[in-house]
Design an enzyme around this catalytic site. Structure first.
Site, PDB file in Angstrom:
ATOM      1  N   LYS A 111       0.833  -1.209   0.000  1.00  0.00           N
ATOM      2  CA  LYS A 111       0.000   0.000   0.000  1.00  0.00           C
ATOM      3  C   LYS A 111       0.864   1.253   0.000  1.00  0.00           C
ATOM      4  O   LYS A 111       1.926   1.285   0.643  1.00  0.00           O
ATOM      5  CB  LYS A 111      -0.905  -0.036   1.239  1.00  0.00           C
ATOM      6  CG  LYS A 111      -1.915   1.094   1.334  1.00  0.00           C
ATOM      7  CD  LYS A 111      -2.865   0.842   2.499  1.00  0.00           C
ATOM      8  CE  LYS A 111      -3.877   1.961   2.674  1.00  0.00           C
ATOM      9  NZ  LYS A 111      -4.852   1.685   3.736  1.00  0.00           N
ATOM     10  N   SER A 146      -9.700   1.592   2.686  1.00  0.00           N
ATOM     11  CA  SER A 146      -8.830   2.385   1.851  1.00  0.00           C
ATOM     12  C   SER A 146      -7.760   1.565   1.132  1.00  0.00           C
ATOM     13  O   SER A 146      -7.171   2.070   0.182  1.00  0.00           O
ATOM     14  CB  SER A 146      -8.160   3.468   2.697  1.00  0.00           C
ATOM     15  OG  SER A 146      -7.336   2.882   3.690  1.00  0.00           O
ATOM     16  N   SER A 198      -9.969  -0.657   6.798  1.00  0.00           N
ATOM     17  CA  SER A 198      -9.337  -0.553   5.483  1.00  0.00           C
ATOM     18  C   SER A 198      -8.646  -1.773   4.918  1.00  0.00           C
ATOM     19  O   SER A 198      -8.284  -1.780   3.754  1.00  0.00           O
ATOM     20  CB  SER A 198      -8.356   0.605   5.478  1.00  0.00           C
ATOM     21  OG  SER A 198      -9.094   1.786   5.350  1.00  0.00           O
TER      22      SER A 198
END
Ligand code: GLN
Length: 441
Positions: A61, A136, A160
């Site tokens: 990420k 996210s 997330s």
């Protein structure tokens, strides 16, 4: 298969469907040295000297520092910011010979539940292209689901890892708070953030989790408890009492899928079941946001345009600005800490409730999210966006571990079950999850 050959297949697929074709937009950047790195790992494998993650191709990420790659947080603020060091989790992955394929898209500064707040365009859900993949950690989940890599790292502050895992039909784990070092993770909310794995199944997620867990002197909140024993994870435990969360969600089809799975699992393994009520659970989202706004506001003061990238107030998108503005208001002296302080009190109440519940049951199961994803670009209110996290946030407030496991589809859209255990009960959670997963095979 050689790591290099597998990698080449992934790279072809990424070219075909991430940048072109379906344009999933899971990756913000590919690692330019990845082929070279994979060749080195293959050499090590040949010599019998490779680590636990040898042969695994991993996406990271965009809010986790990987030396030399962009840690942009999917924001214009840090668009050209090259990470000067490896986060502890990355050091651990490299030490065990995992190959980092690239940097995954996400909501800007991990602020969101849909993947749409990225400054570099939304990620598509690889399973149902016109729907959001969940955020996210949108790119991390989408990359695994689309077949662009074996596994990925995401971060989870309120939902997330688990939410995008659920919407994309992969496994995602939010580990116990403090069990994985946050050193090198760019904060959303430091008292809630946790890095964790996403992968195609429980076994792969367990492997990655076992590598990244552990105390780290660079993160003073980090702690070591039991290590995960991967052989134990495979064993189906006896005498389990499943706590089924008593919470009414509007989407009856989601609840039906969950209830059916729980019924199946108790029939198959002779486990017991108990209804679990968590007082005031409907206030979890309201408890969470003042904390996130305040901690995010504080954490972002370093983005003043002098040291890292652009000044955040000049370059960030609306969701990030809302949080900064909210955080600066809430922390004004005239409010005397009222909102933040009350949030902390409510957090403690939730924690006590959950701790009590975990004394009665081995795990608590619920839907990951009370509703199915919306279509990309569909206008939904801020409240509706925040409501996706109603069932995931409680576990961030208490800080226990929780996993999202795919259990079926509704109208072609994947649905996940959340399996949560008490703090540092990762091994038990993985065993229970694997038992659920075996029902699918
Ligand atoms: N949707 C939540 C938020 O926007 C959670 C995000 C996260 O877990 N990083 O804060």
């Amino acid at each position: 298969m050689k790591t290099v050959d597998k990698l080449k297949k992934y790279l072809v697929e990424i070219k075909k469907n991430d940048q072109n074709g379906k344009k999933i937009n899971a990756f913000l950047q590919l690692n330019p040295d990845v082929l070279k790195e994979a060749r080195i790992i293959d050499e090590k494998i040949k010599k019998g000297k490779a680590g636990k993650l040898a042969g695994q191709i991993i996406a990271i990420k965009a809010n986790i520092n990987v030396k030399g790659l962009n840690a942009s947080c999917a924001s214009k603020v840090l668009e050209n910011y090259k990470a000067p060091y490896d986060a502890t989790v990355i050091q651990k992955i490299k030490k065990e010979d995992g190959v980092i394929i690239g940097i995954a898209n996400c909501d800007e500064f991990a602020s969101g539940s849909s993947g749409e707040t990225s400054a570099f365009g939304p990620t598509k859900n690889p399973i149902v292209l016109n729907y959001v993949p969940g955020g996210s950690s949108s790119g991390s989940a989408a990359a695994v689901a689309a077949g662009f890599c074996d596994m990925a790292l995401g971060s989870d502050t309120g939902c997330s890892i688990r939410l995008p895992a659920s919407f994309c039909g992969v496994v995602g784990i939010k580990p116990t708070y403090s069990s994985v070092s946050r050193y090198g993770l760019i904060d959303l909310s430091m008292s809630l953030d946790q890095i964790g794995p996403l992968a195609k199944n429980v076994s792969d997620s367990s492997l990655l989790l076992s590598v990244i867990m552990g105390k780290d002197e660079k993160d003073s909140t980090s702690q070591e408890d039991k290590k995960i024993n991967l052989n134990e994870v495979e064993k189906t435990p006896k005498d389990i009492t499943i706590g089924v969360l008593d919470f009414v969600i509007k989407d009856k089809n989601i609840q039906k899928l969950i209830d059916e799975k729980v019924e199946e699992v108790i029939q198959k393994y002779g486990w017991k079941i108990k209804k679990i009520k968590i007082g005031n659970i409907d206030l979890a989202v309201e408890t969470y946001y003042p904390m996130v706004y305040v901690e995010f506001f504080s954490g972002t003061r370093k983005f003043d345009g002098r040291r890292y990238g652009k000044k955040i107030e000049d370059a960030a998108g609306p969701e990030v600005l809302r949080r900064i503005l909210g955080g600066s208001e809430i922390t004004k002296a005239e409010y005397g800490g009222r909102y933040y302080h009350n949030s902390l009190i409510a957090k403690k109440i939730f924690s006590d409730e959950l701790a009590k519940a975990f004394k009665k049951v081995d795990c608590i199961v619920s839907p990951v999210t009370p509703k199915l994803p919306h279509k990309i670009g569909e206008k939904i209110s801020v409240e509706d966006m925040y409501a996706y996290d109603a069932l995931t946030i409680p576990h961030n407030l208490y800080g226990n571990c929780a996993l999202s496991l795919p259990i079926g589809k509704i109208d072609g859209i994947p649905v996940g079950i959340q399996i949560a255990c008490d703090k540092f009960q990762e091994q038990r959670m993985l065993q229970i999850s694997m038992a659920f997963e075996k029902l699918n095979s």
